[in-house]
Motif scaffolding. Structure first.
Motif, mmCIF file in Angstrom:
data_model
loop_
_atom_site.group_PDB
_atom_site.id
_atom_site.type_symbol
_atom_site.label_atom_id
_atom_site.label_comp_id
_atom_site.label_asym_id
_atom_site.label_seq_id
_atom_site.Cartn_x
_atom_site.Cartn_y
_atom_site.Cartn_z
ATOM 1 N N LYS B 111 -36.930 66.902 85.146
ATOM 2 C CA LYS B 111 -37.786 66.987 86.330
ATOM 3 C C LYS B 111 -39.226 66.661 85.977
ATOM 4 C CE LYS B 111 -35.289 70.409 89.059
ATOM 5 N NZ LYS B 111 -35.126 71.854 89.148
ATOM 6 N N GLU B 112 -39.680 67.189 84.831
ATOM 7 C CA GLU B 112 -41.068 67.031 84.424
ATOM 8 C C GLU B 112 -41.405 65.586 84.085
ATOM 9 O OE1 GLU B 112 -43.948 69.214 83.831
ATOM 10 O OE2 GLU B 112 -42.753 69.928 85.550
ATOM 11 N N MET B 113 -40.460 64.893 83.428
ATOM 12 C CA MET B 113 -40.769 63.551 82.934
ATOM 13 C C MET B 113 -40.512 62.504 84.004
ATOM 14 S SD MET B 113 -40.796 64.309 79.176
ATOM 15 C CE MET B 113 -40.722 62.690 78.612
ATOM 16 N N ASP B 114 -39.869 62.912 85.164
ATOM 17 C CA ASP B 114 -39.832 62.089 86.349
ATOM 18 C C ASP B 114 -39.107 60.751 86.184
ATOM 19 O OD1 ASP B 114 -40.277 61.983 88.945
ATOM 20 O OD2 ASP B 114 -42.291 61.101 88.808
ATOM 21 N N GLY B 115 -38.300 60.603 85.181
ATOM 22 C CA GLY B 115 -37.463 59.413 85.056
ATOM 23 C C GLY B 115 -38.184 58.129 84.712
ATOM 24 N N GLN B 116 -39.518 58.099 84.727
ATOM 25 C CA GLN B 116 -40.179 56.813 84.482
ATOM 26 C C GLN B 116 -40.273 56.504 82.994
ATOM 27 O OE1 GLN B 116 -42.525 59.618 84.309
ATOM 28 N NE2 GLN B 116 -44.144 58.864 85.590
ATOM 29 N N ASN B 117 -40.077 57.530 82.166
ATOM 30 C CA ASN B 117 -40.193 57.331 80.724
ATOM 31 C C ASN B 117 -38.906 57.753 80.043
ATOM 32 O OD1 ASN B 117 -40.830 57.247 78.061
ATOM 33 N ND2 ASN B 117 -42.522 58.727 78.169
ATOM 34 N N LEU B 118 -37.876 56.906 80.145
ATOM 35 C CA LEU B 118 -36.552 57.253 79.646
ATOM 36 C C LEU B 118 -36.563 57.506 78.139
ATOM 37 C CD1 LEU B 118 -33.731 57.724 80.629
ATOM 38 C CD2 LEU B 118 -33.212 55.322 80.136
#
Lengths: 134, 282, 131
Positions: B111-118
């Motif tokens: 949730k924290e990393m928001d998927g933009q930085n896999l």
């Protein structure tokens, strides 16, 4: 009231032999070593400290608390810078004596403890290490 | 990978949420044993662990749990582990305590990393999973050690119970030995017997080996030492229950039984002991 | 220098060792005991070691030698009150007290001496049996 884990006791007189025994007893009690094994350990200390004083011309006893798989023990190292022992196997035999009526008590001391190790260098000294587990 | 991990920050910011998620995870795992451990205790342990872990993670070292900053966490796990070992939890149930924290932490990281930085997320997950694996293995290690200590203690208790020293007459003690004699057990028997000799001021002790299946060199030597020690103290021993095979073994082993009084039966030994004390049975 | 006190009771000398032994102290006890046996003509010696939590090979040897010397001066020695842990340790060390009688306590020690030596003076007995 736990004793410090590492201590070095001088053995330069008969009084020091008595002191070495007392200190070893205190450590053994702190570790919860049973009375029989306490007595065996302190007796071994008496034999080895006397060797250091009489045959080695004085030296030291080092005390360490060791542990192995959650089991604690006491390790004592006796060191002198005396003449050393030319034939260790002979010296370990029961009844071996240097002629002044005092047996070395090495063989006996070995039977009293869980671990026993001896190293000696002729002309440079002797080191005996013993361990008694709680 | 541990560099710049956000674990400490997440643990700090979402402490309450993580605790609830983790407790839910633990309940769902089916390893809780509510009959052994109350909900209140579990909650307290879990909260304490999250706190300790947060403190430790602040140091930035998430790879080596043997360092001083992880000491509190290790001590806490050791305590929890040994409590569970004595309560009767299995090692797997105990390790699940730590392992079940993975799911809530991964979810929170996602949730924290928001998927933009896999790549960053994978790195974090790898760091956290390695860390929790190490902590989990640590609980297992402590668990096994505690179990071993419990077993050793029970073994000692059993030895104590299995070798009663009986006063059969004023001045005469008897120890009936039953079962296999190992070194540890013979030592305990010897100590108990000698102490009882002092306590009761008994002159004679009968060591009955009727119930001992075999006598090897070591056992023979222990018996000899017991007799020798008793004599140094001023008491004598009689060994009874010597069966034919045992007599053969002892002689063949070359054990020095000379001077030690032996009898085939306990009754024979008792009669001899009574005679020693100047007593007769009418 | 400290001395181990030796008590005289009729034909008996009673040595009670109450504190930890220095080598010097053990040797001094041997000297004192020999002198007292000569002076008093004692026929029995009782050495009570119940307070000792340690007897090493040196002390054991001195005690054994003392008993042998005493016997040469016609006094028998009984060693009383050895603690179990001390006895186990001495056996493990491989030491035995050849020729030293042992007893569980002082009372039994005196009984044993009477048995070995016959009645001791100061005892109310007209029995003259002995060895």
């Amino acid at each position: 009231m736990t004793p410090p884990g590492n201590e070095r006791v001088p053995i330069q007189s008969e009084d020091d032999i008595v002191r070495a025994r007392r200190i070893a007893r205190t450590y053994a009690q702190e570790l919860g070593i049973g009375l029989t094994n306490q007595t065996k350990l302190v007796t071994a200390v008496s034999e080895l400290a006397r060797n250091v004083y009489v045959h080695g011309g004085g030296g030291t006893m080092q005390i360490e608390i060791v542990s192995n798989r959650g089991n604690q023990g006491i390790r004592l190292t006796f060191e002198d810078h005396g003449p050393g022992i030319p034939d260790i196997n002979l010296a370990m035999q029961d009844g071996y004596t240097t002629g002044n009526g005092l047996g070395l008590g090495l063989g006996g001391a070995k039977r009293l403890v869980h671990e026993f190790e001896i190293e000696s260098w002729v002309g440079r000294g002797t080191r005996v290490t013993i361990v008694m587990w709680a | 990978m541990a560099k710049g991990s956000r674990l400490a920050e997440i643990l700090r910011n979402y402490e309450a949420d993580l605790l609830e998620d983790w407790l839910r995870e633990q309940r769902a795992s089916g390893t809780l044993r509510p009959e052994l451990l109350s909900e209140t205790e579990l909650r307290a342990q879990s909260r304490e662990f999250l706190n300790a872990m947060q403190q430790a993670a602040q140091g930035g070292n998430l790879t080596d749990i043997t360092t001083p900053e992880w000491k509190n966490t290790r001590d806490l796990l050791a305590r929890i582990s040994s409590i569970r070992a004595s309560l009767g939890f299995s090692p797997a149930e105990t390790a699940t305590f730590v392992m079940s924290l993975k799911q809530p932490l991964f979810t929170r990281l996602g949730k924290e990393m928001d998927g933009q930085n896999l790549e960053g997320l994978l790195g974090e997950i790898w760091t956290v999973t390695t860390l929790l694996d190490k902590l989990g293995l640590y609980t297992t290690e402590v668990f096994i050690e505690s179990r071993e200590q419990i077993i050793a203690r029970q073994h000692e208790d059993l030895i104590e119970l299995s070798t009663p020293v009986i006063q059969v007459w004023k001045g005469i003690l008897a120890v009936p030995l039953v079962g296999t004699l190992d070194s540890a057990r013979t030592q305990v028997v010897m100590e108990n017997l000698l102490q009882e000799i002092v306590n009761t001021a008994s002159d004679i002790a009968i060591i009955d080996i009727t119930g001992v299946p075999t006598v090897d060199t070591l056992v023979a030597q222990h018996l000899l030492k017991t007799v020798a020690a008793a004599r140094l103290m001023g008491a004598d021993c009689i060994i009874s229950g010597v069966r034919p095979q045992i007599a053969q073994t002892i002689v063949q082993l070359g054990a020095e039984f000379t001077g030690i009084r032996t009898k085939a039966t306990l009754a024979g030994a008792l009669a001899l002991a009574l005679r020693d004390l100047g007593l007769t049975i009418q | 220098m400290d001395r181990i006190p030796i008590l005289r009771m009729g034909d008996l000398l009673l040595v009670t060792i109450q504190f930890e032994l220095h080598d010097r102290l053990v040797m001094a006890m041997q000297d004192d005991l020999m002198r007292l046996i000569a002076e008093t003509g004692a026929r029995g010696v009782l050495i009570d070691i119940s307070a000792l939590d340690l007897v090493d090979s040196f002390t054991a040897r001195v005690i054994a030698n003392t008993a042998e010397m005493a016997r040469m001066m016609d006094a028998e020695t009984v060693l009383v009150g050895m603690q179990p842990a001390v006895a186990i340790t001495l056996v493990e060390l491989g030491l035995s007290f050849h020729g030293v009688y042992t007893a569980l306590n002082a009372e039994k020690g005196v009984q044993l001496l009477k048995k070995i030596r016959g009645p001791l003076t100061g005892e109310s007995s007209d029995d003259t049996a002995g060895e």
